[in-house]
Design a protein around this motif. Structure first.
Motif, PDB file in Angstrom:
ATOM      1  N   VAL A  33       5.374  10.911  -3.217  1.00  0.00           N
ATOM      2  CA  VAL A  33       3.963  11.105  -3.569  1.00  0.00           C
ATOM      3  C   VAL A  33       3.346   9.757  -3.915  1.00  0.00           C
ATOM      4  CG1 VAL A  33       2.343  12.249  -5.112  1.00  0.00           C
ATOM      5  CG2 VAL A  33       4.437  13.433  -4.414  1.00  0.00           C
ATOM      6  N   ASP A  34       2.295   9.409  -3.191  1.00  0.00           N
ATOM      7  CA  ASP A  34       1.571   8.155  -3.413  1.00  0.00           C
ATOM      8  C   ASP A  34       0.248   8.465  -4.101  1.00  0.00           C
ATOM      9  OD1 ASP A  34       0.428   5.636  -3.286  1.00  0.00           O
ATOM     10  OD2 ASP A  34      -0.131   5.806  -1.165  1.00  0.00           O
ATOM     11  N   LEU A  35       0.093   8.043  -5.353  1.00  0.00           N
ATOM     12  CA  LEU A  35      -1.141   8.228  -6.113  1.00  0.00           C
ATOM     13  C   LEU A  35      -1.961   6.947  -5.987  1.00  0.00           C
ATOM     14  CD1 LEU A  35       1.172   9.781  -8.511  1.00  0.00           C
ATOM     15  CD2 LEU A  35      -1.040  10.929  -8.396  1.00  0.00           C
ATOM     16  N   LYS A  44      -4.167  -0.499  -1.283  1.00  0.00           N
ATOM     17  CA  LYS A  44      -4.420  -0.769   0.126  1.00  0.00           C
ATOM     18  C   LYS A  44      -3.272  -1.558   0.762  1.00  0.00           C
ATOM     19  CE  LYS A  44      -9.445  -0.776  -0.517  1.00  0.00           C
ATOM     20  NZ  LYS A  44     -10.695  -1.573  -0.454  1.00  0.00           N
ATOM     21  N   VAL A  45      -2.591  -2.333  -0.062  1.00  0.00           N
ATOM     22  CA  VAL A  45      -1.422  -3.079   0.427  1.00  0.00           C
ATOM     23  C   VAL A  45      -0.214  -2.153   0.556  1.00  0.00           C
ATOM     24  CG1 VAL A  45       0.201  -4.933  -0.107  1.00  0.00           C
ATOM     25  CG2 VAL A  45      -2.251  -5.244  -0.548  1.00  0.00           C
ATOM     26  N   LEU A  46      -0.016  -1.328  -0.470  1.00  0.00           N
ATOM     27  CA  LEU A  46       1.177  -0.479  -0.522  1.00  0.00           C
ATOM     28  C   LEU A  46       1.137   0.667   0.481  1.00  0.00           C
ATOM     29  CD1 LEU A  46       3.852   0.194  -1.998  1.00  0.00           C
ATOM     30  CD2 LEU A  46       2.488   1.621  -3.554  1.00  0.00           C
ATOM     31  N   GLY A  47      -0.041   1.280   0.659  1.00  0.00           N
ATOM     32  CA  GLY A  47      -0.131   2.486   1.486  1.00  0.00           C
ATOM     33  C   GLY A  47       0.470   2.342   2.878  1.00  0.00           C
ATOM     34  N   PRO A  48       0.056   1.346   3.652  1.00  0.00           N
ATOM     35  CA  PRO A  48       0.632   1.187   5.005  1.00  0.00           C
ATOM     36  C   PRO A  48       2.131   0.918   4.989  1.00  0.00           C
ATOM     37  CG  PRO A  48      -1.419  -0.043   4.779  1.00  0.00           C
ATOM     38  CD  PRO A  48      -1.055   0.419   3.406  1.00  0.00           C
ATOM     39  N   LEU A  49       2.623   0.226   3.959  1.00  0.00           N
ATOM     40  CA  LEU A  49       4.058  -0.035   3.867  1.00  0.00           C
ATOM     41  C   LEU A  49       4.828   1.268   3.626  1.00  0.00           C
ATOM     42  CD1 LEU A  49       4.151  -3.302   1.721  1.00  0.00           C
ATOM     43  CD2 LEU A  49       4.326  -3.071   4.205  1.00  0.00           C
ATOM     44  N   VAL A  61      12.175  12.457   4.974  1.00  0.00           N
ATOM     45  CA  VAL A  61      11.289  12.493   3.799  1.00  0.00           C
ATOM     46  C   VAL A  61       9.854  12.495   4.315  1.00  0.00           C
ATOM     47  CG1 VAL A  61      11.266   9.974   3.623  1.00  0.00           C
ATOM     48  CG2 VAL A  61      10.715  11.339   1.606  1.00  0.00           C
ATOM     49  N   ARG A  62       8.951  13.140   3.561  1.00  0.00           N
ATOM     50  CA  ARG A  62       7.534  13.121   3.904  1.00  0.00           C
ATOM     51  C   ARG A  62       6.748  12.442   2.788  1.00  0.00           C
ATOM     52  NH1 ARG A  62       5.137  18.525   4.751  1.00  0.00           N
ATOM     53  NH2 ARG A  62       3.560  17.471   6.033  1.00  0.00           N
ATOM     54  N   LEU A  63       5.579  11.931   3.158  1.00  0.00           N
ATOM     55  CA  LEU A  63       4.735  11.199   2.222  1.00  0.00           C
ATOM     56  C   LEU A  63       3.464  11.989   1.949  1.00  0.00           C
ATOM     57  CD1 LEU A  63       4.007   8.607   0.618  1.00  0.00           C
ATOM     58  CD2 LEU A  63       3.036   7.696   2.753  1.00  0.00           C
ATOM     59  N   ALA A  64       3.262  12.358   0.686  1.00  0.00           N
ATOM     60  CA  ALA A  64       2.050  13.054   0.255  1.00  0.00           C
ATOM     61  C   ALA A  64       1.143  12.056  -0.454  1.00  0.00           C
ATOM     62  CB  ALA A  64       2.402  14.204  -0.686  1.00  0.00           C
ATOM     63  N   ILE A  83      -2.407   2.652 -11.174  1.00  0.00           N
ATOM     64  CA  ILE A  83      -2.134   2.908  -9.766  1.00  0.00           C
ATOM     65  C   ILE A  83      -2.022   1.572  -9.040  1.00  0.00           C
ATOM     66  CG2 ILE A  83      -3.166   5.205  -9.662  1.00  0.00           C
ATOM     67  CD1 ILE A  83      -5.712   3.952  -8.574  1.00  0.00           C
ATOM     68  N   PRO A  84      -1.253   1.581  -7.946  1.00  0.00           N
ATOM     69  CA  PRO A  84      -0.572   2.722  -7.353  1.00  0.00           C
ATOM     70  C   PRO A  84       0.654   3.153  -8.171  1.00  0.00           C
ATOM     71  CG  PRO A  84       0.024   0.732  -6.175  1.00  0.00           C
ATOM     72  CD  PRO A  84      -1.049   0.344  -7.160  1.00  0.00           C
ATOM     73  N   THR A  85       0.859   4.457  -8.215  1.00  0.00           N
ATOM     74  CA  THR A  85       2.083   5.031  -8.758  1.00  0.00           C
ATOM     75  C   THR A  85       2.709   5.884  -7.659  1.00  0.00           C
ATOM     76  OG1 THR A  85       1.412   5.062 -11.079  1.00  0.00           O
ATOM     77  CG2 THR A  85       3.041   6.696 -10.408  1.00  0.00           C
ATOM     78  N   VAL A  86       4.005   5.751  -7.485  1.00  0.00           N
ATOM     79  CA  VAL A  86       4.718   6.491  -6.439  1.00  0.00           C
ATOM     80  C   VAL A  86       5.863   7.251  -7.086  1.00  0.00           C
ATOM     81  CG1 VAL A  86       6.067   6.298  -4.306  1.00  0.00           C
ATOM     82  CG2 VAL A  86       4.108   4.784  -4.691  1.00  0.00           C
TER      83      VAL A  86
END
Length: 288
Positions: A33-35, A44-49, A61-64, A83-86
């Motif tokens: 889970v990506d908050l 914005k940096v973490l999301g694509p990674l 695994v899936r990413l929510a 944030i970001p918190t994963v």
């Protein structure tokens, strides 16, 4: 946040779908889970990674993704302070987390502590026949092992096929021979759950005797528990789950909460997502 085509392993989580797509789904595969928020630079940096690394795991695994501005109540339920918190959720529970924009390698290491990537099917690999019986599958896999004895993935396939024909001892032997990197594979975990159910029936009476005991005494929870296990193993999943629910409704604390444990274990070995979802909701309604 993706600049590329949508990935089948990435989705937006909302209050409306969180129970089914995250909590319920995490019993079948881990959910990362990506908050995040649109104004957050590190997000914005973490999301694509995250999306890239999750894609490398080929569906293990899936990413929510939770937009904290649009889903404030949902974000608040995680107690997010920055944030970001994963967070990683498995079997309905938070098992690990990190904050901040980790580099790609660190994300990969984080996931690898909990999840083994699914192997992509090699080009030219022989696919199982559409109408292949479990016995034919065993023969096919044994031939493949003879040709590639060092390919551990084939041994896991053989263990699954052996269990499908009721060869619990053979399945367990193959499972025990697997290398450590396959120990947490979802199929291996599911198979171990099936073996646990099979072991609980060693020396147990047949279904007819168990039914007779329950008819004489509806509160014979031990008989009802064994009948539920036997029905599950015999392919009557709904009837088996009904027995565990009956115990839970009558006495949720019986035998240190065994009915709930049986249900959770059964959810992890059943492949019918609709059935599991229905009975998970029924279990929750009795517990909460």
């Amino acid at each position: 946040m993706s600049a590329t085509a949508p990935s089948p392993y990435v989705f937006d989580a909302t209050e409306a779908n969180f129970q089914t797509e995250v909590l319920d789904a995490s019993f079948d595969q881990p959910i990362l889970v990506d908050l995040w928020a649109t104004w957050c630079g590190p997000c914005k940096v973490l999301g694509p990674l995250l999306e890239k690394v999750v894609g490398e795991f080929n569906g293990a695994v899936r990413l929510a993704k939770i937009d904290c501005d649009k889903e404030q109540a949902l974000a608040a339920s995680f107690g997010v302070r920055s944030i970001p918190t994963v967070v990683l959720i498995r079997e309905g529970q938070l098992v690990d987390a990190f904050t901040g924009a980790l580099p790609e390698g660190a994300i990969r290491e984080f996931l690898a502590r909990h999840v083994q990537p699914n192997e992509a099917a090699p080009e030219g690999a022989a696919a199982p026949a559409r109408d292949e019986t479990p016995e034919q599958a065993i023969a096919r896999i044994q031939q493949a092992i003879a040709a590639e004895p060092d390919k551990a993935e084939l041994k896991l396939e053989l263990a699954v096929a052996q269990m499908q024909v009721g060869n619990a001892a053979a399945a367990e032997a193959e499972l025990d021979s697997l290398p450590a990197n396959l120990a947490n594979d979802d199929r291996a975990r599911r198979l171990r759950g099936q073996l646990e159910f099979a072991r609980s029936l060693e020396g147990a009476p047949g279904a007819a005797e168990l039914r007779a005991r329950i008819e004489r005494d509806p509160n014979d929870h031990a008989a009802r528990d064994l009948l539920g296990v036997r029905l599950l193993i015999d392919g009557e999943a709904a009837a088996g789950l009904d027995q565990f629910l009956a115990i839970l409704q009558a006495d949720r604390g019986w035998n240190d909460g065994q009915a709930k444990k049986r249900l959770v274990a059964a959810f992890s070995v059943l492949d019918d997502a609709d059935l599991v979802g229905t009975y998970r909701r029924r279990m929750s309604s009795l517990l909460f």
